[in-house]
Design a protein around this motif. Sequence first.
Motif, mmCIF file in Angstrom:
data_model
loop_
_atom_site.group_PDB
_atom_site.id
_atom_site.type_symbol
_atom_site.label_atom_id
_atom_site.label_comp_id
_atom_site.label_asym_id
_atom_site.label_seq_id
_atom_site.Cartn_x
_atom_site.Cartn_y
_atom_site.Cartn_z
ATOM 1 N N GLN A 101 -8.776 -6.887 13.156
ATOM 2 C CA GLN A 101 -9.348 -5.669 12.582
ATOM 3 C C GLN A 101 -10.833 -5.662 12.936
ATOM 4 O O GLN A 101 -11.377 -6.671 13.367
ATOM 5 C CB GLN A 101 -9.187 -5.691 11.072
ATOM 6 N N ARG A 113 -5.358 -9.954 18.438
ATOM 7 C CA ARG A 113 -5.757 -8.659 17.855
ATOM 8 C C ARG A 113 -6.380 -8.916 16.473
ATOM 9 O O ARG A 113 -5.816 -9.649 15.650
ATOM 10 C CB ARG A 113 -4.532 -7.754 17.706
ATOM 11 N N ASN A 146 3.286 -6.469 6.545
ATOM 12 C CA ASN A 146 2.815 -5.618 7.650
ATOM 13 C C ASN A 146 3.483 -6.010 8.967
ATOM 14 O O ASN A 146 3.820 -5.150 9.791
ATOM 15 C CB ASN A 146 1.294 -5.748 7.814
ATOM 16 N N LYS A 179 -12.463 -3.259 6.920
ATOM 17 C CA LYS A 179 -12.821 -2.074 7.708
ATOM 18 C C LYS A 179 -14.046 -1.338 7.162
ATOM 19 O O LYS A 179 -14.371 -0.251 7.616
ATOM 20 C CB LYS A 179 -11.605 -1.143 7.816
ATOM 21 N N LYS A 239 0.836 -1.217 0.000
ATOM 22 C CA LYS A 239 0.000 0.000 0.000
ATOM 23 C C LYS A 239 0.867 1.262 0.000
ATOM 24 O O LYS A 239 0.592 2.219 -0.737
ATOM 25 C CB LYS A 239 -0.943 -0.007 1.211
ATOM 26 N N TYR A 248 -7.377 -4.223 -0.242
ATOM 27 C CA TYR A 248 -7.808 -2.846 0.031
ATOM 28 C C TYR A 248 -8.745 -2.335 -1.052
ATOM 29 O O TYR A 248 -8.705 -2.805 -2.191
ATOM 30 C CB TYR A 248 -6.590 -1.921 0.037
ATOM 31 N N ASN A 297 -1.631 -11.141 10.028
ATOM 32 C CA ASN A 297 -1.385 -10.130 9.008
ATOM 33 C C ASN A 297 -0.480 -10.727 7.942
ATOM 34 O O ASN A 297 0.234 -11.690 8.223
ATOM 35 C CB ASN A 297 -0.715 -8.877 9.599
#
Length: 340
Positions: A180, A178, A222, A102, A49, A245, A218
């Motif tokens: 998203q 963890r 990342n 997201k 990204k 994305y 991930n």
Amino acid sequence: MPTLSAAVSRRTWLAALAGTAVLSRRAGAIGTPEITLRFSHVVAEETPKGLAANRFKVLVEQRSGSRIGVQVFPNAQLYGDHDEMQALQLGAVDLVAPSLSKFGRIGLPEFELFDLPFLFDDLAAVRRVTLGPLGKKLLQGLPRQGLVGLGFFDNGFKQMSANRPLREPGDFVGLRMRVQASRVIAAQMRALGAHPVTLPFSETRRALAAGVVDGTENPVSNFWTQAMHEVQSDMSLTNHGYLGYAVVTNQRFWQHLQPDDRTLINQALQEALAFANQIADTQNDQALQALRQAGSTHIHSLTPGQRTRLRQAVQPVQQQLASRIGPHWMKDLEQALRQA
Ligand code: LMR
């Protein structure tokens, strides 16, 4: 949860920034661009990204003779996961590229179909969705939120990490993982017996270091660029889910651009996204190599049997979450994946 007054003052602050952005976009003093686009994202520059955003900047500035400028803000410098979409809706930034996981929390739960575990066998299968009618239909939903979707691109497949080897479903039991802000990913972790903890990307490494969470998932690019290897002793190459994305812009901003500028910006963006898709695999491979060389994280390849057992453990998620994603989206998804 932020208090109401905190939420209101954040809104006021974002609105004030939005006003500044409009002024600065059209400033056009000698030597400064006539239009400046602000592109905010949450990852490092050496990720698919980050590199795509930088490539986009170069293309737009070259082709417009610097009449249009692009400011890229990586690493959640300007906005993190919680703010970037709101900042875009208010016009405080012009482009963001959140992960597809997201979009559920802004009222587009159908995007969470990408999070279904073990859904895609390879990137060719992802393309059948993103480049086909289903991808188009997903982007067509964005104006409901005052946004325009300009295209999809990859990071790659996700790996699991923690401070113990994660090979069998039982290895996940009791871990705080963890995730998203995606209900599908949360359900995936629950299916493995772990406790999902939703955290912004920019807070993840710190939370791992402090022991607030025990593990995460991930793509390696990342993981490596956030130095998570310093705080995670084990990574399993599970390739259990996809991270990609969508680039989105503000509908009002997009409609107010001159048609020629819109074309120039869109073409540059499409080229930057194609570039990201070309280099994403290599970025993740290089990050894995670097991780192996660093030697601080044990890397585990799964046996076919271990992979099958993980896959079976998360199988119920598809049925459990079908109603959140929407039955007609699930039907379109099955159809897209059947087309070889
Ligand atoms: C994450 O939050 O883990 C990712 O979405 C970050 C990103 O943008 O790649």
